[in-house]
Design a protein around this motif. Sequence first.
Motif, PDB file in Angstrom:
ATOM      1  N   ALA A 166      45.714  50.809  24.209  1.00  0.00           N
ATOM      2  CA  ALA A 166      44.441  50.686  24.940  1.00  0.00           C
ATOM      3  C   ALA A 166      44.525  49.650  26.053  1.00  0.00           C
ATOM      4  O   ALA A 166      43.871  49.804  27.088  1.00  0.00           O
ATOM      5  CB  ALA A 166      43.325  50.317  23.967  1.00  0.00           C
ATOM      6  N   GLU A 167      45.301  48.602  25.849  1.00  0.00           N
ATOM      7  CA  GLU A 167      45.455  47.550  26.859  1.00  0.00           C
ATOM      8  C   GLU A 167      46.926  47.150  26.972  1.00  0.00           C
ATOM      9  O   GLU A 167      47.306  46.046  26.600  1.00  0.00           O
ATOM     10  CB  GLU A 167      44.636  46.310  26.478  1.00  0.00           C
ATOM     11  CG  GLU A 167      43.143  46.452  26.610  1.00  0.00           C
ATOM     12  CD  GLU A 167      42.462  45.108  26.419  1.00  0.00           C
ATOM     13  OE1 GLU A 167      42.392  44.349  27.412  1.00  0.00           O
ATOM     14  OE2 GLU A 167      42.049  44.830  25.280  1.00  0.00           O
ATOM     15  N   PRO A 168      47.761  48.034  27.518  1.00  0.00           N
ATOM     16  CA  PRO A 168      49.200  47.757  27.544  1.00  0.00           C
ATOM     17  C   PRO A 168      49.597  46.534  28.377  1.00  0.00           C
ATOM     18  O   PRO A 168      50.653  45.954  28.154  1.00  0.00           O
ATOM     19  CB  PRO A 168      49.808  49.034  28.122  1.00  0.00           C
ATOM     20  CG  PRO A 168      48.689  49.703  28.834  1.00  0.00           C
ATOM     21  CD  PRO A 168      47.434  49.304  28.123  1.00  0.00           C
ATOM     22  N   ASN A 169      48.778  46.107  29.318  1.00  0.00           N
ATOM     23  CA  ASN A 169      49.114  44.970  30.174  1.00  0.00           C
ATOM     24  C   ASN A 169      48.412  43.683  29.760  1.00  0.00           C
ATOM     25  O   ASN A 169      48.456  42.690  30.479  1.00  0.00           O
ATOM     26  CB  ASN A 169      48.785  45.300  31.631  1.00  0.00           C
ATOM     27  CG  ASN A 169      49.649  46.434  32.138  1.00  0.00           C
ATOM     28  OD1 ASN A 169      50.847  46.476  31.841  1.00  0.00           O
ATOM     29  ND2 ASN A 169      49.060  47.363  32.852  1.00  0.00           N
ATOM     30  N   LYS A 170      47.758  43.697  28.621  1.00  0.00           N
ATOM     31  CA  LYS A 170      46.984  42.545  28.155  1.00  0.00           C
ATOM     32  C   LYS A 170      47.812  41.260  28.127  1.00  0.00           C
ATOM     33  O   LYS A 170      47.306  40.185  28.421  1.00  0.00           O
ATOM     34  CB  LYS A 170      46.426  42.831  26.766  1.00  0.00           C
ATOM     35  CG  LYS A 170      45.575  41.733  26.201  1.00  0.00           C
ATOM     36  CD  LYS A 170      44.999  42.151  24.858  1.00  0.00           C
ATOM     37  CE  LYS A 170      44.112  41.081  24.274  1.00  0.00           C
ATOM     38  NZ  LYS A 170      43.539  41.497  22.981  1.00  0.00           N
ATOM     39  N   PHE A 171      49.073  41.349  27.769  1.00  0.00           N
ATOM     40  CA  PHE A 171      49.913  40.163  27.642  1.00  0.00           C
ATOM     41  C   PHE A 171      51.007  40.115  28.700  1.00  0.00           C
ATOM     42  O   PHE A 171      52.055  39.511  28.481  1.00  0.00           O
ATOM     43  CB  PHE A 171      50.528  40.110  26.234  1.00  0.00           C
ATOM     44  CG  PHE A 171      49.494  39.990  25.162  1.00  0.00           C
ATOM     45  CD1 PHE A 171      48.838  38.786  24.947  1.00  0.00           C
ATOM     46  CD2 PHE A 171      49.144  41.083  24.391  1.00  0.00           C
ATOM     47  CE1 PHE A 171      47.867  38.659  23.968  1.00  0.00           C
ATOM     48  CE2 PHE A 171      48.180  40.969  23.398  1.00  0.00           C
ATOM     49  CZ  PHE A 171      47.531  39.759  23.200  1.00  0.00           C
ATOM     50  N   LYS A 172      50.750  40.726  29.854  1.00  0.00           N
ATOM     51  CA  LYS A 172      51.732  40.744  30.938  1.00  0.00           C
ATOM     52  C   LYS A 172      51.115  40.124  32.195  1.00  0.00           C
ATOM     53  O   LYS A 172      49.909  40.223  32.413  1.00  0.00           O
ATOM     54  CB  LYS A 172      52.185  42.179  31.225  1.00  0.00           C
ATOM     55  CG  LYS A 172      52.933  42.777  30.064  1.00  0.00           C
ATOM     56  CD  LYS A 172      53.352  44.188  30.338  1.00  0.00           C
ATOM     57  CE  LYS A 172      54.055  44.742  29.109  1.00  0.00           C
ATOM     58  NZ  LYS A 172      54.229  46.152  29.173  1.00  0.00           N
ATOM     59  N   GLY A 173      51.947  39.546  33.004  1.00  0.00           N
ATOM     60  CA  GLY A 173      51.509  39.002  34.290  1.00  0.00           C
ATOM     61  C   GLY A 173      50.436  37.931  34.142  1.00  0.00           C
ATOM     62  O   GLY A 173      50.394  37.178  33.176  1.00  0.00           O
ATOM     63  N   LEU A 174      49.525  37.875  35.098  1.00  0.00           N
ATOM     64  CA  LEU A 174      48.471  36.855  35.095  1.00  0.00           C
ATOM     65  C   LEU A 174      47.522  37.004  33.928  1.00  0.00           C
ATOM     66  O   LEU A 174      46.970  36.028  33.427  1.00  0.00           O
ATOM     67  CB  LEU A 174      47.688  36.902  36.409  1.00  0.00           C
ATOM     68  CG  LEU A 174      48.486  36.489  37.643  1.00  0.00           C
ATOM     69  CD1 LEU A 174      47.644  36.669  38.903  1.00  0.00           C
ATOM     70  CD2 LEU A 174      48.994  35.083  37.520  1.00  0.00           C
ATOM     71  N   ALA A 175      47.332  38.231  33.444  1.00  0.00           N
ATOM     72  CA  ALA A 175      46.445  38.453  32.300  1.00  0.00           C
ATOM     73  C   ALA A 175      46.934  37.677  31.073  1.00  0.00           C
ATOM     74  O   ALA A 175      46.144  37.230  30.256  1.00  0.00           O
ATOM     75  CB  ALA A 175      46.359  39.933  31.974  1.00  0.00           C
ATOM     76  N   ALA A 176      48.238  37.505  30.962  1.00  0.00           N
ATOM     77  CA  ALA A 176      48.803  36.799  29.814  1.00  0.00           C
ATOM     78  C   ALA A 176      48.489  35.312  29.850  1.00  0.00           C
ATOM     79  O   ALA A 176      48.540  34.642  28.816  1.00  0.00           O
ATOM     80  CB  ALA A 176      50.307  36.991  29.767  1.00  0.00           C
ATOM     81  N   LEU A 177      48.132  34.786  31.004  1.00  0.00           N
ATOM     82  CA  LEU A 177      47.828  33.375  31.132  1.00  0.00           C
ATOM     83  C   LEU A 177      46.409  33.056  30.675  1.00  0.00           C
ATOM     84  O   LEU A 177      46.020  31.898  30.627  1.00  0.00           O
ATOM     85  CB  LEU A 177      48.034  32.914  32.575  1.00  0.00           C
ATOM     86  CG  LEU A 177      49.458  33.060  33.101  1.00  0.00           C
ATOM     87  CD1 LEU A 177      49.513  32.673  34.567  1.00  0.00           C
ATOM     88  CD2 LEU A 177      50.426  32.231  32.277  1.00  0.00           C
ATOM     89  N   GLY A 178      45.631  34.076  30.383  1.00  0.00           N
ATOM     90  CA  GLY A 178      44.281  33.857  29.877  1.00  0.00           C
ATOM     91  C   GLY A 178      43.249  33.636  30.959  1.00  0.00           C
ATOM     92  O   GLY A 178      42.111  33.278  30.668  1.00  0.00           O
ATOM     93  N   GLY A 179      43.627  33.808  32.195  1.00  0.00           N
ATOM     94  CA  GLY A 179      42.696  33.630  33.294  1.00  0.00           C
ATOM     95  C   GLY A 179      41.848  34.854  33.503  1.00  0.00           C
ATOM     96  O   GLY A 179      41.788  35.757  32.692  1.00  0.00           O
ATOM     97  N   ARG A 180      41.150  34.870  34.622  1.00  0.00           N
ATOM     98  CA  ARG A 180      40.321  36.035  34.951  1.00  0.00           C
ATOM     99  C   ARG A 180      41.196  37.230  35.245  1.00  0.00           C
ATOM    100  O   ARG A 180      42.289  37.115  35.756  1.00  0.00           O
ATOM    101  CB  ARG A 180      39.485  35.727  36.200  1.00  0.00           C
ATOM    102  CG  ARG A 180      38.413  34.724  35.918  1.00  0.00           C
ATOM    103  CD  ARG A 180      37.585  34.596  37.150  1.00  0.00           C
ATOM    104  NE  ARG A 180      37.655  33.171  37.510  1.00  0.00           N
ATOM    105  CZ  ARG A 180      37.183  32.672  38.610  1.00  0.00           C
ATOM    106  NH1 ARG A 180      36.639  33.452  39.503  1.00  0.00           N
ATOM    107  NH2 ARG A 180      37.254  31.402  38.850  1.00  0.00           N
ATOM    108  N   ARG A 181      40.630  38.377  34.943  1.00  0.00           N
ATOM    109  CA  ARG A 181      41.349  39.626  35.213  1.00  0.00           C
ATOM    110  C   ARG A 181      40.858  40.235  36.484  1.00  0.00           C
ATOM    111  O   ARG A 181      39.806  40.168  36.917  1.00  0.00           O
ATOM    112  CB  ARG A 181      41.151  40.611  34.074  1.00  0.00           C
ATOM    113  CG  ARG A 181      41.829  40.127  32.829  1.00  0.00           C
ATOM    114  CD  ARG A 181      41.745  41.190  31.789  1.00  0.00           C
ATOM    115  NE  ARG A 181      42.113  40.605  30.525  1.00  0.00           N
ATOM    116  CZ  ARG A 181      42.454  41.294  29.494  1.00  0.00           C
ATOM    117  NH1 ARG A 181      42.474  42.576  29.547  1.00  0.00           N
ATOM    118  NH2 ARG A 181      42.781  40.720  28.388  1.00  0.00           N
TER     119      ARG A 181
END
Length: 181
Positions: A166-181
């Motif tokens: 459902a969220e394959p990129n949740k832990f990749k790139g900037l999203a993994a840093l916990g910032g805004r999407r």
Amino acid sequence: SVRTRRRAAHSSSLCAMLGASVSSSVNQASQPEGVRVSTPQEELVEGIEHLRPMMEANGFEFSLGETGIGSGGTFAVGQFQRDDRILAFSVRYGLGLVEYKVGQSRITHEDFLRYSGAWGNHAYPNFGGTIQASFAALKQDLANHFSVFLSGKDEEFLAVVRDRDAEPNKFKGLAALGGRR
């Protein structure tokens, strides 16, 4: 030398034709005398002994998969299987891809840890250790975080796979840093 490489190539192809374990004669020749380098197959066979008691207690059986020489060097693949559940892994210069399968669904070790909420409390991957230390760390993770795979219901395991899908990129790139999407 050229002669050593030719002998190694001939020896490797002969071993491959005979289905024997292949070790790189070139690598052996470049080591100091008396120093032996383990092959990926030897490392895998030794490593599964860390996992075997736990896996067999849960009804899984080990089988050695493909071994050989690829573009990245010698490798070995193995798996523990119970019905349609498979824990598969490879060894080359370290313990490589660790993947869990239930039916047609599959997920990597790292993704399972992340999407199940166990990342940060894991032992594997343990960068910089030996192959055997990696197998020991994998055993620790199996005991601490993978009861859903070892003995749980398919639906429990598949829920983690669905979260990843459902969220394959949740832990990749900037999203993994916990910032805004």
